[in-house]
Design a protein around this motif. Structure first.
Motif, PDB file in Angstrom:
ATOM      1  N   LEU A   1      -8.118   4.945  -1.218  1.00  0.00           N
ATOM      2  CA  LEU A   1      -7.247   6.100  -1.070  1.00  0.00           C
ATOM      3  C   LEU A   1      -7.271   6.961  -2.327  1.00  0.00           C
ATOM      4  O   LEU A   1      -7.351   8.190  -2.264  1.00  0.00           O
ATOM      5  CB  LEU A   1      -5.818   5.637  -0.776  1.00  0.00           C
ATOM      6  N   HIS A   2      -7.198   6.331  -3.488  1.00  0.00           N
ATOM      7  CA  HIS A   2      -7.181   7.088  -4.739  1.00  0.00           C
ATOM      8  C   HIS A   2      -8.504   7.807  -4.980  1.00  0.00           C
ATOM      9  O   HIS A   2      -8.532   8.907  -5.528  1.00  0.00           O
ATOM     10  CB  HIS A   2      -6.882   6.140  -5.903  1.00  0.00           C
ATOM     11  N   THR A   3      -9.608   7.179  -4.564  1.00  0.00           N
ATOM     12  CA  THR A   3     -10.931   7.760  -4.812  1.00  0.00           C
ATOM     13  C   THR A   3     -11.164   9.003  -3.968  1.00  0.00           C
ATOM     14  O   THR A   3     -11.718  10.006  -4.441  1.00  0.00           O
ATOM     15  CB  THR A   3     -12.030   6.726  -4.524  1.00  0.00           C
ATOM     16  N   TYR A   4     -10.726   8.954  -2.721  1.00  0.00           N
ATOM     17  CA  TYR A   4     -11.065  10.030  -1.795  1.00  0.00           C
ATOM     18  C   TYR A   4      -9.921  11.000  -1.517  1.00  0.00           C
ATOM     19  O   TYR A   4     -10.077  11.921  -0.730  1.00  0.00           O
ATOM     20  CB  TYR A   4     -11.586   9.425  -0.489  1.00  0.00           C
ATOM     21  N   LEU A   5      -8.785  10.795  -2.159  1.00  0.00           N
ATOM     22  CA  LEU A   5      -7.713  11.778  -2.091  1.00  0.00           C
ATOM     23  C   LEU A   5      -7.832  12.710  -3.282  1.00  0.00           C
ATOM     24  O   LEU A   5      -8.010  12.264  -4.423  1.00  0.00           O
ATOM     25  CB  LEU A   5      -6.345  11.089  -2.126  1.00  0.00           C
ATOM     26  N   VAL A   6      -7.774  13.991  -3.031  1.00  0.00           N
ATOM     27  CA  VAL A   6      -7.825  14.977  -4.114  1.00  0.00           C
ATOM     28  C   VAL A   6      -6.392  15.429  -4.389  1.00  0.00           C
ATOM     29  O   VAL A   6      -5.798  16.161  -3.590  1.00  0.00           O
ATOM     30  CB  VAL A   6      -8.694  16.190  -3.733  1.00  0.00           C
ATOM     31  N   PRO A   7      -5.787  14.995  -5.490  1.00  0.00           N
ATOM     32  CA  PRO A   7      -4.402  15.375  -5.771  1.00  0.00           C
ATOM     33  C   PRO A   7      -4.311  16.821  -6.236  1.00  0.00           C
ATOM     34  O   PRO A   7      -4.884  17.197  -7.263  1.00  0.00           O
ATOM     35  CB  PRO A   7      -3.984  14.402  -6.883  1.00  0.00           C
ATOM     36  N   LEU A   8      -3.645  17.643  -5.468  1.00  0.00           N
ATOM     37  CA  LEU A   8      -3.404  19.028  -5.876  1.00  0.00           C
ATOM     38  C   LEU A   8      -2.115  19.066  -6.683  1.00  0.00           C
ATOM     39  O   LEU A   8      -1.084  18.538  -6.248  1.00  0.00           O
ATOM     40  CB  LEU A   8      -3.290  19.930  -4.652  1.00  0.00           C
ATOM     41  N   PRO A   9      -2.138  19.664  -7.853  1.00  0.00           N
ATOM     42  CA  PRO A   9      -0.928  19.687  -8.671  1.00  0.00           C
ATOM     43  C   PRO A   9       0.188  20.448  -7.973  1.00  0.00           C
ATOM     44  O   PRO A   9      -0.054  21.395  -7.224  1.00  0.00           O
ATOM     45  CB  PRO A   9      -1.382  20.407  -9.947  1.00  0.00           C
TER      46      PRO A   9
ATOM     47  N   VAL B   1       0.835  -1.204   0.000  1.00  0.00           N
ATOM     48  CA  VAL B   1       0.000   0.000   0.000  1.00  0.00           C
ATOM     49  C   VAL B   1       0.871   1.256   0.000  1.00  0.00           C
ATOM     50  O   VAL B   1       0.595   2.225  -0.720  1.00  0.00           O
ATOM     51  CB  VAL B   1      -0.950   0.002   1.219  1.00  0.00           C
ATOM     52  N   ALA B   2       1.951   1.252   0.787  1.00  0.00           N
ATOM     53  CA  ALA B   2       2.844   2.415   0.842  1.00  0.00           C
ATOM     54  C   ALA B   2       3.469   2.690  -0.525  1.00  0.00           C
ATOM     55  O   ALA B   2       3.553   3.845  -0.965  1.00  0.00           O
ATOM     56  CB  ALA B   2       3.932   2.187   1.894  1.00  0.00           C
ATOM     57  N   VAL B   3       3.908   1.635  -1.210  1.00  0.00           N
ATOM     58  CA  VAL B   3       4.504   1.804  -2.536  1.00  0.00           C
ATOM     59  C   VAL B   3       3.471   2.340  -3.519  1.00  0.00           C
ATOM     60  O   VAL B   3       3.761   3.247  -4.319  1.00  0.00           O
ATOM     61  CB  VAL B   3       5.101   0.474  -3.033  1.00  0.00           C
ATOM     62  N   ALA B   4       2.254   1.811  -3.485  1.00  0.00           N
ATOM     63  CA  ALA B   4       1.205   2.262  -4.398  1.00  0.00           C
ATOM     64  C   ALA B   4       0.884   3.745  -4.189  1.00  0.00           C
ATOM     65  O   ALA B   4       0.757   4.507  -5.153  1.00  0.00           O
ATOM     66  CB  ALA B   4      -0.055   1.419  -4.214  1.00  0.00           C
ATOM     67  N   VAL B   5       0.768   4.152  -2.932  1.00  0.00           N
ATOM     68  CA  VAL B   5       0.480   5.562  -2.652  1.00  0.00           C
ATOM     69  C   VAL B   5       1.638   6.443  -3.102  1.00  0.00           C
ATOM     70  O   VAL B   5       1.446   7.515  -3.698  1.00  0.00           O
ATOM     71  CB  VAL B   5       0.190   5.754  -1.154  1.00  0.00           C
ATOM     72  N   GLY B   6       2.877   6.006  -2.823  1.00  0.00           N
ATOM     73  CA  GLY B   6       4.039   6.787  -3.239  1.00  0.00           C
ATOM     74  C   GLY B   6       4.120   6.943  -4.750  1.00  0.00           C
ATOM     75  O   GLY B   6       4.438   8.021  -5.259  1.00  0.00           O
TER      76      GLY B   6
END
Length: 321
Positions: A124-132, A80-85
């Motif tokens: 995590l990907h669904t509910y995290l909003v990636p800010l550029p 999971v840590a690698v995927a998030v990173g």
């Protein structure tokens, strides 16, 4: 899956931890004899895993580095840590040139994840909003070249643009790379200035070839993180002051940027070396410390505090509740 195959996977997982394992330790962990451990190690070597054996009382087994190391085994939290990173690197990293590679690696990893982990990563990907990423990025090749020169103890030569717009050539003994607030920094010994300096990587242009080899220096105090934090907090200050604050040092540290020097003067007072871009900004920041303070200079800061004090007095009419 056979018992032997399961045992080999378990052995490989143990060997991937950063330590040496003695034969008896591995035998105890796996519930087999030391002879079985030796046979299993030989099987892993036959499969291409570079298992190193170290003889002696303090010896043991370890997984060495190889040019064609087979895929790593990751436990649930590591996967999971690698995927998030990888997701962060692909969408909002501070390094250019790795976005596509990170996305390819993430796709491969997610395809191999069991369903229970795929759900965690998907959530995590669904509910995290990636800010550029906002601001300059460092080039991956430049970071790699700096890291290699630091490892090989070779001087770096580069053209550098300072925060004031000036440019110049530098020759530096690279020590470490640091990352803070979305930017990469090179910490090293500036040969011409005979002192430690911190450089923004996005502002330098490396020249080739590298300079001569050098003997590494010990960073004074050993607190590299503190050195970088202090440099980042104070590098662009145009107005600086040494202020006596009538409050405990911890009270003041909590209200100032990390890296700002605060020296205790007993239990109820301290001295802070503060600064800002302008006297006006510094006067406002001092008013937000939540404590009485004394300023004796510089003159432009003293004048600004007097003007601000008068403005505040006039803001409240006489007789107001």
């Amino acid at each position: 899956m056979s018992d032997t195959a399961q045992r080999l996977l378990r052995l490989l997982s143990l060997l991937q931890t950063p330590r040496d394992w003695s034969g008896p330790e591995l035998a105890e962990r796996l519930g087999v004899t030391a002879r079985t451990v030796r046979n299993d190690v030989d099987r892993l070597r036959g499969l291409g895993y570079p298992v190193e054996g170290i003889r002696g009382v303090t010896g043991g087994y370890r997984l060495g580095a190889g040019a064609e190391l087979p895929p790593l085994l990751l436990d649930d939290d590591e996967a999971v840590a690698v995927a998030v990173g990888l997701r962060v690197g692909a969408t909002q990293g501070a390094v250019t040139g790795i976005e596509e590679a990170a996305l390819r690696a993430l796709t491969k990893l997610e395809q191999m994840l069991p369903s229970r982990l795929r759900r965690r990563v998907s959530g995590l990907h669904t509910y995290l909003v990636p800010l550029p990423h906002v601001g300059p990025r460092a080039d991956a090749d430049t970071l790699t070249a700096i890291a290699a020169a630091s490892r090989d103890h070779e001087r770096l030569r580069f053209d550098y643009a300072g925060h004031d717009g000036s440019t110049g050539r530098r020759e530096v003994e690279p020590h470490r790379l640091a990352h803070s607030r979305g930017r990469w920094y090179l910490v090293g010994w500036d040969v011409a200035r005979s002192d430690w300096r911190t450089f923004r990587v996005d502002r330098l242009r490396l020249l080739t070839p590298n300079g001569p080899r050098f003997t590494p220096r010990e960073h004074p105090g050993g607190d590299l993180a503190g050195h970088v934090a202090t440099g980042l907090a104070t590098a662009t200050w145009q107005c600086r002051a040494r202020v006596t604050v009538r409050a405990p040092a911890e009270h003041v540290r909590d209200r100032l940027p990390s890296g700002v020097r605060v020296e205790p003067l007993g239990d109820d007072a301290c001295v802070a070396e503060v600064g800002s871009d302008t006297p006006q900004m510094l006067a406002c920041y001092l008013g937000m410390l939540g404590a009485d303070f004394e300023v004796t200079g510089p003159p432009e800061l003293v004048a600004e505090i007097r003007a601000l004090a008068g403005r505040y007095r006039r803001a409240v009419p006489e007789g107001a509740p």
